[in-house]
Design an enzyme around this catalytic site. Structure first.
Site, PDB file in Angstrom:
ATOM      1  N   GLU A  45      67.952  46.843  31.646  1.00  0.00           N
ATOM      2  CA  GLU A  45      66.907  46.031  32.261  1.00  0.00           C
ATOM      3  C   GLU A  45      67.085  44.567  31.880  1.00  0.00           C
ATOM      4  OE1 GLU A  45      63.158  47.073  34.470  1.00  0.00           O
ATOM      5  OE2 GLU A  45      64.886  48.223  33.783  1.00  0.00           O
ATOM      6  N   GLU A  62      61.575  55.759  24.229  1.00  0.00           N
ATOM      7  CA  GLU A  62      61.960  54.353  24.313  1.00  0.00           C
ATOM      8  C   GLU A  62      60.849  53.550  24.989  1.00  0.00           C
ATOM      9  OE1 GLU A  62      66.129  54.059  26.004  1.00  0.00           O
ATOM     10  OE2 GLU A  62      65.680  56.171  26.383  1.00  0.00           O
ATOM     11  N   CYS A  92      33.940  13.316  22.376  1.00  0.00           N
ATOM     12  CA  CYS A  92      33.621  14.529  23.137  1.00  0.00           C
ATOM     13  C   CYS A  92      33.583  15.727  22.191  1.00  0.00           C
ATOM     14  CB  CYS A  92      34.673  14.747  24.221  1.00  0.00           C
ATOM     15  SG  CYS A  92      34.404  16.246  25.197  1.00  0.00           S
ATOM     16  N   TYR A 114      49.478  49.709  43.732  1.00  0.00           N
ATOM     17  CA  TYR A 114      50.600  50.420  44.368  1.00  0.00           C
ATOM     18  C   TYR A 114      50.630  51.874  43.894  1.00  0.00           C
ATOM     19  CZ  TYR A 114      55.361  51.561  45.874  1.00  0.00           C
ATOM     20  OH  TYR A 114      56.445  52.156  46.457  1.00  0.00           O
ATOM     21  N   ILE A 158      62.472  57.250  37.857  1.00  0.00           N
ATOM     22  CA  ILE A 158      61.963  58.422  37.148  1.00  0.00           C
ATOM     23  C   ILE A 158      60.478  58.581  37.434  1.00  0.00           C
ATOM     24  CG2 ILE A 158      63.687  58.319  35.313  1.00  0.00           C
ATOM     25  CD1 ILE A 158      61.661  57.032  33.510  1.00  0.00           C
ATOM     26  N   LYS A 218      52.796  55.675  31.228  1.00  0.00           N
ATOM     27  CA  LYS A 218      52.274  54.313  31.345  1.00  0.00           C
ATOM     28  C   LYS A 218      51.131  54.011  30.371  1.00  0.00           C
ATOM     29  CE  LYS A 218      53.749  52.425  35.668  1.00  0.00           C
ATOM     30  NZ  LYS A 218      53.365  51.441  36.689  1.00  0.00           N
ATOM     31  N   CYS A 277      33.114  14.400  32.609  1.00  0.00           N
ATOM     32  CA  CYS A 277      33.367  15.523  31.714  1.00  0.00           C
ATOM     33  C   CYS A 277      32.120  16.402  31.636  1.00  0.00           C
ATOM     34  CB  CYS A 277      33.731  15.008  30.327  1.00  0.00           C
ATOM     35  SG  CYS A 277      33.839  16.315  29.073  1.00  0.00           S
ATOM     36  N   LYS A 330      59.426  51.147  28.061  1.00  0.00           N
ATOM     37  CA  LYS A 330      59.659  50.951  29.498  1.00  0.00           C
ATOM     38  C   LYS A 330      59.501  49.460  29.791  1.00  0.00           C
ATOM     39  CE  LYS A 330      58.222  52.516  34.093  1.00  0.00           C
ATOM     40  NZ  LYS A 330      58.079  51.183  34.680  1.00  0.00           N
ATOM     41  N   CYS A 389      39.536  14.355  30.203  1.00  0.00           N
ATOM     42  CA  CYS A 389      38.345  13.620  29.762  1.00  0.00           C
ATOM     43  C   CYS A 389      38.794  12.430  28.926  1.00  0.00           C
ATOM     44  CB  CYS A 389      37.451  14.538  28.940  1.00  0.00           C
ATOM     45  SG  CYS A 389      36.170  13.686  27.991  1.00  0.00           S
TER      46      CYS A 389
END
Length: 685
Positions: free
Chosen positions: A186, A127, A445, A44, A91, A327, A421, A129, A439
């Site tokens: 948030e 801070e 095993c 995006y 923002i 980011k 298996c 995000k 299995c």
């Protein structure tokens, strides 16, 4: 070809902009309205930035309806629209994930303020995000009267009914009776809560969520508050909306302190930073800790600290000039699924795993990702050759969360789980009522043998330091270890003969094995790897029965008498100890010298700290968090993760943070490590 002539491969700017807007509008509808995104955030962002670049080159293409000029979102049918008194704007996002992104923002702020290069650095608040859902909480006379989503920034949705189920959000503010005070923050879902929710959804055959953000949004926007009540959400505040009758602090950092004083959760990871250097240091420091955080973040946020300077800088269209989101590498990316393999786990569970064209996601290159089970593959409709969305967050195993719409390169048959298996050839079955194939080979095993040994040696089980993946693989592949008790027959000579194993390292492992013989009944039970028995259940069983023999001989009905043990767990425990080879393993471990304190069955009410709730915070001088928890739980206390009026004690060490502040504000008794030891000694009589 003359200058400006277009080809089919190069669309005209107006046509490209229109196509990009349509694409962004579709994706935004899926993300914000349906809570079911079909592309990752990174995809995006790429398209959004391309549209921004086009509009910058061709200003005549800019229109008020463009996604670059407005906050994207819509009101879900069935929810009541809420008009925001103060718009909830987004923002600007700085996608340069290096420290240079912080330098760009600082340079922009200084230029807009007209500050010379030799002037003092700008002061910022930095801070986290959070990757959640923005919420506006409206308090009147200190009481919560309404909660609304951001929506398109101007109009959101009334979600008061679901927000009231979020325990972290106070229904009344402390020491604040302002006529109107809107708190913005948030709502999010912790990673462990998200994983548990998706696991429950898979077992029930229900919808699984792509990521914690969409899970949180799906819960908040439920019409039925009872569903929200069953799905734990968390909340952090980061600012204010409409405020009447209350004086706003002069700085953003002081605003965060004011929110804390009102009893509203504010994340501890915020700081006042000086200039680009301070912002870059914060970005780098949080990046190093990102994977260990209990929740998802996709970046950090910088805000000019001084509110007067914020007002001077002002806004542009949909964004404030005084704030930016910086980011980190995306936790979701698109790649091609080149095939599907099957892995066998400790309990025999067969997990289909996607083979992927290498993709950089969440800070690492990923080539494999889990598909969980055959039903998830069918639900996601993924096959070899598909373009798929891969997600990696923190220490969580990467997973394929869905495919990207489009045609496959050619016909590809559906994937089917194997009947034998892939490791030992034993029959594969899918127990009635379960989604997972298993299995039947047990310790025969090798895959289960390796995982069983690693689980047994884990820190929260027998805590055998040094017994890791590579060593266990050598021990099993060489045929040295076939069962758990054979671990305690290992000597320095046998270990030092292995590849890359020096005599000193071998001696350390032998010493760790010897030390592990002195353990506790809950650790031993957990280490045995009984299906559906985690740490908490192991503690409940040990507390209820007191003796291992009592647990081994218990009927399903007797096991159901244990608090929080249901039919599935009871059947798992009974079935495990009904197998002669499992009982033989237990007896051989006892014969090897593995021992623990045992006593008569104890109920919670008989334990010295029964009914007491304790919260641990900070770093203690000599006890690890796990050791302190074990001591408290052995004495009957409940160890909680957050402080409330029901908390009896807070044990605080160095860098205790907001939990200590909250304890002091509520008048909860605060202990240091010496105080904890005194409490345990006194309580024990």
């Amino acid at each position: 070809m003359s200058v400006g002539q277009q080809t089919k491969e190069t669309p005209r700017p107006a046509e490209e902009a229109a196509a990009l807007r349509a694409m962004l509008d579709t994706w935004a509808h899926e993300y914000y309205v349906l809570d079911a995104p079909t592309v990752p955030d990174a995809e995006y962002d790429k398209v959004f930035q391309r549209l921004q670049a086009l509009e910058t080159e061709h200003p005549d293409l800019i229109s008020p309806g463009s996604p670059t000029q407005r906050v994207v979102g819509a009101v879900l049918d069935g929810l009541v629209p809420v008009r925001h008194t103060v718009p909830m704007l987004s923002i600007h996002t700085e996608t340069d994930t290096t420290p240079a992104g912080a330098q760009k923002f600082d340079a922009s702020v200084r230029k807009l303020l007209g500050w010379a290069a030799d002037e003092a650095p700008v002061e910022y608040t930095a801070e986290l995000k959070f990757d959640g859902l923005a919420i506006n909480l409206r308090y009147e006379q200190g009481a919560l009267v309404q909660a609304a989503t951001r929506g398109d920034g101007e109009t959101g949705e009334d979600v008061t009914h679901t927000i009231r189920t979020v325990a972290a959000i106070p229904k009344r503010l402390r020491r604040c009776n302002a006529p109107v005070l809107e708190v913005r923050g948030e709502v999010f879902m912790r990673r462990d809560d998200f994983d548990a929710l998706n696991e429950r959804q898979r077992e029930a055959g229900g919808k699984t969520f792509v990521n914690p953000r969409n899970a949180a949004a799906g819960v908040v926007r439920q019409l039925d508050a009872n569903i929200a009540r069953q799905r734990p959400l968390s909340f952090f505040a980061y600012g204010f909306g409409d405020v009447q009758g209350w004086e706003m602090p002069a700085t953003h950092a002081q605003s965060l302190q004011a929110l804390r004083a009102m009893g509203i959760p504010v994340n501890e990871d915020s700081t006042v930073a000086a200039g680009a250097e301070g912002l870059s240091a914060f970005h780098v420091g949080i990046a190093a800790r990102r994977d260990s955080l209990p929740f998802d973040i996709d970046g950090v946020v910088y805000k000019v600290n001084d509110r007067a300077l914020q007002q001077q800088l002002g806004f542009k269209s949909r964004e404030p000039r005084w704030a930016v989101a910086h980011k980190y590498p995306a936790q979701e990316q698109i790649t091609t699924m080149t095939g599907i393999d099957v892995q066998v786990g400790r309990t025999g569970k067969l997990t289909p795993v996607a083979r992927l064209a290498p993709v950089f996601v969440g800070g690492v290159t990923v080539t494999n990702a889990t598909l969980h089970n055959i039903f998830e593959i069918r639900k996601k409709q993924v096959r070899k050759g598909d373009s798929v969305i891969v997600r990696r967050a923190g220490d969580v195993i990467p997973e394929v969360v869905g495919k990207v719409a489009g045609n496959r390169p050619a016909y590809v048959a559906n994937f089917h789980m194997p009947r034998q298996c892939p490791v030992c050839g034993s029959e594969v079955v899918r127990p009635k009522g379960e989604a997972n194939h298993r299995c039947t080979g047990g310790l025969f095993c090798p895959a289960q043998r390796k995982e069983a040994l690693l689980h047994f040696a884990a820190r929260r089980a027998m805590d055998i330091e040094g017994l890791g993946d590579k060593l266990v693989e050598q021990l099993v592949d060489a045929g040295i270890i076939r069962t758990l008790p054979e671990l305690y027959k290992l000597g320095v000579a046998k270990l030092s003969a292995l590849d890359r194993m020096a005599e000193k390292s071998a001696a350390n492992i032998v010493a760790a094995l010897e030390k592990s013989k002195q353990t506790t009944l809950p650790r031993f039970l957990f280490g045995l790897g009984v299906r559906n028995v985690g740490e908490t259940t192991a503690k409940d069983l040990a507390r209820h029965f007191g003796l291992l023999d009592n647990i081994m001989d218990a009927s399903v009905e007797q096991l159901l008498e244990v608090p929080d043990v249901g039919p599935i767990v009871a059947e798992s425990v009974h079935t495990f100890f009904a197998q002669p080879h499992n009982r033989e393993v237990v007896e051989q471990l006892r014969a090897a010298g593995v021992t623990w304190p045992e006593g008569p069955p104890a109920t919670r009410t008989q334990l010295p700290l029964a009914g007491k709730t304790v919260v641990l915070t900070g770093t203690l001088p000599s006890l690890s968090r796990d050791e302190a928890r074990d001591l408290l739980e052995a004495a009957g206390a409940k160890v909680a993760g957050s402080v409330s009026k029901k908390t009896d004690y807070v044990v605080a060490g160095a860098e205790a943070g907001s939990k200590l502040d909250k304890a002091q504000a509520l008048g909860v008794t605060v202990l240091d490590e010496d105080g904890l030891r005194t409490l345990l000694t006194t309580a024990a009589g």
